[in-house]
Scaffold this motif. Structure first.
Motif, PDB file in Angstrom:
ATOM      1  N   LEU A   1      17.742  33.806-122.724  1.00 31.49           N
ATOM      2  CA  LEU A   1      16.767  32.821-122.267  1.00 31.49           C
ATOM      3  C   LEU A   1      15.472  32.933-123.046  1.00 31.49           C
ATOM      4  N   ALA A   2      14.935  31.806-123.491  1.00 30.86           N
ATOM      5  CA  ALA A   2      13.593  31.794-124.068  1.00 30.86           C
ATOM      6  C   ALA A   2      12.607  32.215-122.994  1.00 30.86           C
TER       7      ALA A   2
ATOM      8  N   VAL B   1       8.671  34.244-122.234  1.00 26.46           N
ATOM      9  CA  VAL B   1       7.418  34.855-122.675  1.00 26.46           C
ATOM     10  C   VAL B   1       6.731  35.560-121.515  1.00 26.46           C
ATOM     11  N   GLY B   2       6.468  34.817-120.430  1.00 25.68           N
ATOM     12  CA  GLY B   2       5.760  35.372-119.287  1.00 25.68           C
ATOM     13  C   GLY B   2       6.624  36.238-118.403  1.00 25.68           C
ATOM     14  N   PRO B   3       6.002  36.987-117.489  1.00 25.74           N
ATOM     15  CA  PRO B   3       6.750  37.955-116.679  1.00 25.74           C
ATOM     16  C   PRO B   3       7.809  37.330-115.788  1.00 25.74           C
ATOM     17  N   LYS B   4       7.530  36.178-115.196  1.00 19.60           N
ATOM     18  CA  LYS B   4       8.509  35.571-114.288  1.00 19.60           C
ATOM     19  C   LYS B   4       9.727  35.055-115.043  1.00 19.60           C
ATOM     20  N   MET B   5       9.503  34.485-116.221  1.00 20.32           N
ATOM     21  CA  MET B   5      10.640  34.014-117.010  1.00 20.32           C
ATOM     22  C   MET B   5      11.434  35.197-117.561  1.00 20.32           C
ATOM     23  N   LEU B   6      10.765  36.280-117.919  1.00 19.24           N
ATOM     24  CA  LEU B   6      11.472  37.480-118.357  1.00 19.24           C
ATOM     25  C   LEU B   6      12.307  38.064-117.213  1.00 19.24           C
ATOM     26  N   GLU B   7      11.764  38.028-116.005  1.00 18.73           N
ATOM     27  CA  GLU B   7      12.533  38.493-114.839  1.00 18.73           C
ATOM     28  C   GLU B   7      13.758  37.609-114.619  1.00 18.73           C
ATOM     29  N   LEU B   8      13.616  36.306-114.843  1.00 16.24           N
ATOM     30  CA  LEU B   8      14.744  35.393-114.696  1.00 16.24           C
ATOM     31  C   LEU B   8      15.804  35.679-115.761  1.00 16.24           C
ATOM     32  N   ALA B   9      15.360  35.975-116.966  1.00 18.01           N
ATOM     33  CA  ALA B   9      16.300  36.351-118.028  1.00 18.01           C
ATOM     34  C   ALA B   9      17.092  37.591-117.627  1.00 18.01           C
TER      35      ALA B   9
ATOM     36  N   ALA C   1      16.658  38.182-123.306  1.00 15.56           N
ATOM     37  CA  ALA C   1      15.525  37.293-123.576  1.00 15.56           C
ATOM     38  C   ALA C   1      15.348  37.087-125.077  1.00 15.56           C
ATOM     39  N   HIS C   2      14.866  35.884-125.391  1.00 16.04           N
ATOM     40  CA  HIS C   2      14.540  35.510-126.767  1.00 16.04           C
ATOM     41  C   HIS C   2      13.087  35.020-126.801  1.00 16.04           C
ATOM     42  N   PRO C   3      12.113  35.953-126.912  1.00 19.43           N
ATOM     43  CA  PRO C   3      10.698  35.546-126.984  1.00 19.43           C
ATOM     44  C   PRO C   3      10.382  34.910-128.332  1.00 19.43           C
ATOM     45  N   PHE C   4       9.408  34.006-128.298  1.00 11.46           N
ATOM     46  CA  PHE C   4       9.024  33.274-129.505  1.00 11.46           C
ATOM     47  C   PHE C   4       7.501  33.237-129.613  1.00 11.46           C
ATOM     48  N   ALA C   5       7.003  33.341-130.854  1.00 11.41           N
ATOM     49  CA  ALA C   5       5.576  33.176-131.161  1.00 11.41           C
ATOM     50  C   ALA C   5       4.696  34.150-130.386  1.00 11.41           C
ATOM     51  N   GLN C   6       5.161  35.380-130.238  1.00 13.55           N
ATOM     52  CA  GLN C   6       4.392  36.388-129.521  1.00 13.55           C
ATOM     53  C   GLN C   6       4.038  37.554-130.438  1.00 13.55           C
TER      54      GLN C   6
END
Length: 302
Positions: A151-152, A154-162, A169-174
């Protein structure tokens, strides 16, 4: 060995992220670049849909059929481009045809894309619904060949969802600091595959590229990348002035050896695979940089 462990081994510590949606190469140019990268020893190549008329599953199928070994990843397949059950079905077909060579990265994209689709933008809730639809499709029609989904985030809640609903997770532009931050949230047993710009050149050239990126983020109303920088301690002064700290956080710049050392630091900080994204205004320039970098990056290990 489980699917995540197998994927780590297949991808290796260094891969490539290509801005094909922005550059809009011809099909012939795109396939020539992919074959060249495969010959150079890069084990995985990712690209997104971007603003161009680029249907990512079709492009991934052509890329897989036109190469022999390279693992193709979607970074990202945009939620607004297709329903969750269709994304799952597309991944299932590609994984079945090309076992071990496809990674499905999905993501919510940006508010302007939701608006174009006639939808409200509720990133967390809509992403959860989408992933649950994918899971339901998999339960109803199990994939003959399992394939990883990331999952794309960046933030903590989306990382928790991943962590909860995907294989990683696939972070971008960080910036650099995001990798240990993300690893702590997703945990040790999930994939972490960040994109990271690289530049065979100096800090001032990297600074100019970041300034251009910030301008585009503001133009298109894309706040969450910059919010991610601030979450990690970067200030408005860093961002508005494109400080040395911001430049060094967002771009691995210098000669081949310096860049390889920086990518190795990202791997040591928790990345499973770093997707290097060379700064360049044409596909030829980007692939030429990757050719120069290949011997040094090949020495990066976990």
């Amino acid at each position: 060995m489980n699917l995540i462990e197998e994927t780590r081994d297949l991808l290796g510590p260094v891969g490539v992220w290509l801005p094909l949606g922005m550059l809009k190469p011809s099909p012939e140019e795109e396939l020539k670049a992919l074959r060249r990268l495969e010959e150079l020893g890069y084990r995985t190549v990712w690209a997104g849909e971007g603003p161009a008329a680029r249907e990512l599953f079709a492009h991934s199928g052509v890329a897989l059929a036109s190469t022999e070994r390279v693992v193709i990843g979607t970074g990202i397949a945009n939620i607004w481009s297709r329903p969750g059950y269709t994304a799952q079905a597309g991944g299932r077909a590609l994984a079945h045809a090309f076992p071990g060579r496809f990674v499905l990265g999905v993501g919510i994209g940006h508010a302007f894309q939701a608006t174009k689709s006639g939808a409200d933008y509720r990133p967390l809730g809509q992403t959860r619904e989408y992933l649950e639809a994918m899971a339901a499709a998999e339960a109803e029609f199990p994939s003959p060949v399992p394939f990883p989904r990331v999952l794309a985030a960046v933030g903590p809640k989306m990382l928790e969802l991943a962590r909860e609903l995907t294989d990683g997770a696939h972070p971008f532009a960080q910036p650099f600091e995001h990798t240990p931050y993300a690893r702590e949230i997703v945990g040790p047993d999930k994939l972490l595959i960040p994109e990271h710009p690289v530049l065979l050149g100096g800090r001032e050239e990297a600074r100019a590229n970041i300034a251009k990126t910030i301008e585009l983020l503001k133009q298109y109303g894309i706040p969450h990348y910059i919010k991610g920088w601030k979450r990690l301690g970067y200030t408005d002064a860093d961002i508005d002035g494109v400080s040395d700290r911001l430049v060094d956080g967002l771009t691995a710049w210098g000669d081949e050896e310096k860049i390889a050392r920086r990518i190795k630091e990202l791997v040591d900080a928790g990345a499973d695979t770093v997707l290097v994204n060379p700064v360049g205004d044409s596909l030829d320039v980007i692939v030429d940089q990757l050719e120069r970098l290949a011997p040094a990056l090949a020495e990066v290990t976990r």
